[in-house]
Scaffold this motif. Structure first.
Motif, mmCIF file in Angstrom:
data_model
loop_
_atom_site.group_PDB
_atom_site.id
_atom_site.type_symbol
_atom_site.label_atom_id
_atom_site.label_comp_id
_atom_site.label_asym_id
_atom_site.label_seq_id
_atom_site.Cartn_x
_atom_site.Cartn_y
_atom_site.Cartn_z
ATOM 1 N N CYS A 172 -76.719 -19.898 15.705
ATOM 2 C CA CYS A 172 -76.687 -21.317 15.353
ATOM 3 C C CYS A 172 -75.550 -21.669 14.397
ATOM 4 C CB CYS A 172 -78.030 -21.736 14.732
ATOM 5 S SG CYS A 172 -79.360 -21.924 15.928
ATOM 6 N N PRO B 168 -71.799 -23.667 16.168
ATOM 7 C CA PRO B 168 -71.483 -25.105 16.275
ATOM 8 C C PRO B 168 -70.829 -25.707 15.035
ATOM 9 C CG PRO B 168 -73.666 -24.668 17.182
ATOM 10 C CD PRO B 168 -73.222 -23.408 16.514
ATOM 11 N N VAL C 17 -67.104 -26.617 15.472
ATOM 12 C CA VAL C 17 -66.655 -27.622 16.451
ATOM 13 C C VAL C 17 -66.145 -28.906 15.790
ATOM 14 C CG1 VAL C 17 -67.333 -29.014 18.431
ATOM 15 C CG2 VAL C 17 -68.151 -26.654 18.222
ATOM 16 N N ALA D 144 -70.198 -34.295 17.252
ATOM 17 C CA ALA D 144 -70.123 -32.856 16.976
ATOM 18 C C ALA D 144 -70.821 -32.512 15.668
ATOM 19 C CB ALA D 144 -68.661 -32.410 16.938
ATOM 20 N N GLY E 67 -74.575 -32.320 16.269
ATOM 21 C CA GLY E 67 -74.979 -31.032 16.824
ATOM 22 C C GLY E 67 -74.913 -29.913 15.803
ATOM 23 N N ALA E 68 -73.863 -29.932 14.983
ATOM 24 C CA ALA E 68 -73.749 -28.914 13.944
ATOM 25 C C ALA E 68 -74.892 -29.036 12.935
ATOM 26 C CB ALA E 68 -72.408 -29.046 13.225
ATOM 27 N N ALA F 275 -78.071 -27.420 14.409
ATOM 28 C CA ALA F 275 -77.969 -25.955 14.371
ATOM 29 C C ALA F 275 -78.059 -25.410 12.951
ATOM 30 C CB ALA F 275 -76.655 -25.517 15.019
#
Length: 430
Positions: A316, A319, A322, A339, A342-343, A346
């Motif tokens: 995890c 990400p 990114v 992005a 999503g990070a 994670a």
């Protein structure tokens, strides 16, 4: 029942020597839902209030420094590095103290110190009298407060909830604090733009004061002191830490990851926002998107059951690179924000699984000391990263510096996956 000066009931937490089944009559099966446990909700309330203020400071401190006459990347790097350095230097001391005294009392004292430091920083910015040495001293005090608070906070949760509920408790704590961070970030850009960064820092100082008052009501008895010295206890903590391959490998990974992330959030990201994205409001949207993701990630992590928690946690981390790479490529704000979302998801899956694994695998009597080694290792390169970020951005440009940060995160995470301990550790509660 004891009461505080405001007449509110004080909550007394059983000693760490008291079996948890006895602390909750009827054993774990009779334990109330965490939301109805006054000890847990008091801790959650204190953390939510404190993190709300930190949401303001996360944006406000950088733009407060940049708004001062003569400020630039080098000055910003120096101030944020002064905040990070004492977190590294004093966190081991904080771990020893937290295992020798009441963890809640130490947390309250650290909050008082943080309130004073951020209050003085706010006064400097609001009055326009902000000499660089003074700002650096106050940044050091703010960092010291974090160094004292963090190990005690990590060690307090297992005293409030039984082992089989730790993952859910950690997830709920992160959901609450991440929601609070999101609110702070959402308001911070507007506040900085409307009334200036000084008032945002003042709100952060006030939040520390409220958190101190709430945490002080959690009366956790101090551990009985033995005849050993602090140095002996520090060495005992090191043995607990170094004997577990999975522990020191992930900490080594995060020494690199945290340095890169701090350079991005503390220096390089605001610089790119100032020059390419539209300033504080655009940057607050980006970091707020990450906060939204952390709320979802904490909720997911509170419920997910995995047989190999550290393998999932390390995966995890990928990400996180990114959005930094997208910043380096001068991508649109909306794409960077996606992005970051999503990070954020994670990162909090990692955080809940990592914290819960430590709390389950490390003996309670040494938990704060081991947590302090975790913090020490993870933060070991952070001041260097912050100090180098500004000069590097000046020398090669923020875009190239951001690209290097993304590459470092990817490489460190791939290296951690080579460890058999990371890949093989299995959860006790699946």
């Amino acid at each position: 029942m004891l009461t505080d000066p405001l007449g509110c009931p004080a909550v007394t937490v059983p000693s760490s020597e008291t079996p948890r089944d006895e602390a909750l009559p009827g054993g774990p099966a009779a334990a109330p839902p965490l939301w109805r446990d006054p000890r847990f909700t008091l801790l959650l309330s204190a953390r939510v209030v404190s993190v709300l203020g930190n949401g303001f400071a996360r944006v406000a401190l950088a733009f407060a420094v940049l708004s001062l006459p003569g400020a630039g990347p080098g000055r910003l790097s120096l101030v944020v590095a002064c905040q990070a350095l004492p977190q590294l230097l004093f966190v081991l001391v904080g771990g020893v103290i937290a295992d020798r005294m009441s963890r809640s009392a130490l947390m309250a004292a650290a909050d008082v110190l943080g309130a004073g430091a951020y209050g003085a920083l706010a006064a400097m910015v609001l009055t326009g009298v902000a000499p660089l040495p003074g700002m650096c001293v106050l940044a050091v005090l703010a960092g010291t407060a974090t160094a004292l608070f963090a190990p005690a906070s990590e060690g307090l949760v297992p005293l409030l909830v039984p082992a089989d509920r730790l993952q859910r408790a950690n997830g709920l704590l992160r959901m609450g604090t991440n929601s609070s961070m999101l609110l702070g970030l959402a308001l911070s850009g507007v506040t900085v733009a409307a009334v200036g960064a000084g008032w945002a820092l003042a709100l952060n100082a006030a939040s520390f004061g409220v958190s101190a008052a709430l945490t002080a009501r959690l009366r956790v008895p101090a551990r009985p002191r033995g005849g050993t010295s602090g140095w002996t206890e520090l060495r005992e903590g090191w043995r607990e830490f170094s004997s577990r391959q999975w522990l020191w490998v992930v900490v080594a990974q995060y020494a690199v990851v945290v340095a890169a992330l701090n350079a991005n959030v503390g220096v390089l990201g605001p610089l790119m926002a100032e020059s390419r994205l539209g300033g504080a409001r655009a940057w607050s949207v980006v970091v707020a998107a990450q906060a939204v993701g952390t709320i979802a990630g904490a909720g997911l992590a509170a419920r997910v059951r995995v047989s190999r928690p550290l393998l999932v946690a390390v995966l995890c981390t990928f990400p996180a690179a990114v959005p930094i790479a997208l910043l380096a490529a001068a991508a649109p704000v909306w794409l960077i924000a996606v992005a970051m979302l999503g990070a954020g998801v994670a990162s909090d899956v990692f955080g809940v699984l990592w914290t819960t694994t430590i709390q389950r695998e490390i003996p309670e009597h040494a938990l704060s000391r081991v947590s302090s080694y975790d913090w020490f290792g993870s933060l070991s390169f952070a001041p260097l990263g912050l100090l180098l970020a500004g000069p590097t951005a000046t020398a090669v440009g923020p875009a190239h510096a951001l690209a290097a940060c993304a590459a470092l995160i990817t490489a460190a995470t791939a290296a951690a996956l080579l460890s058999p301990g990371v890949r093989g550790l299995r959860s006790r509660n699946t």
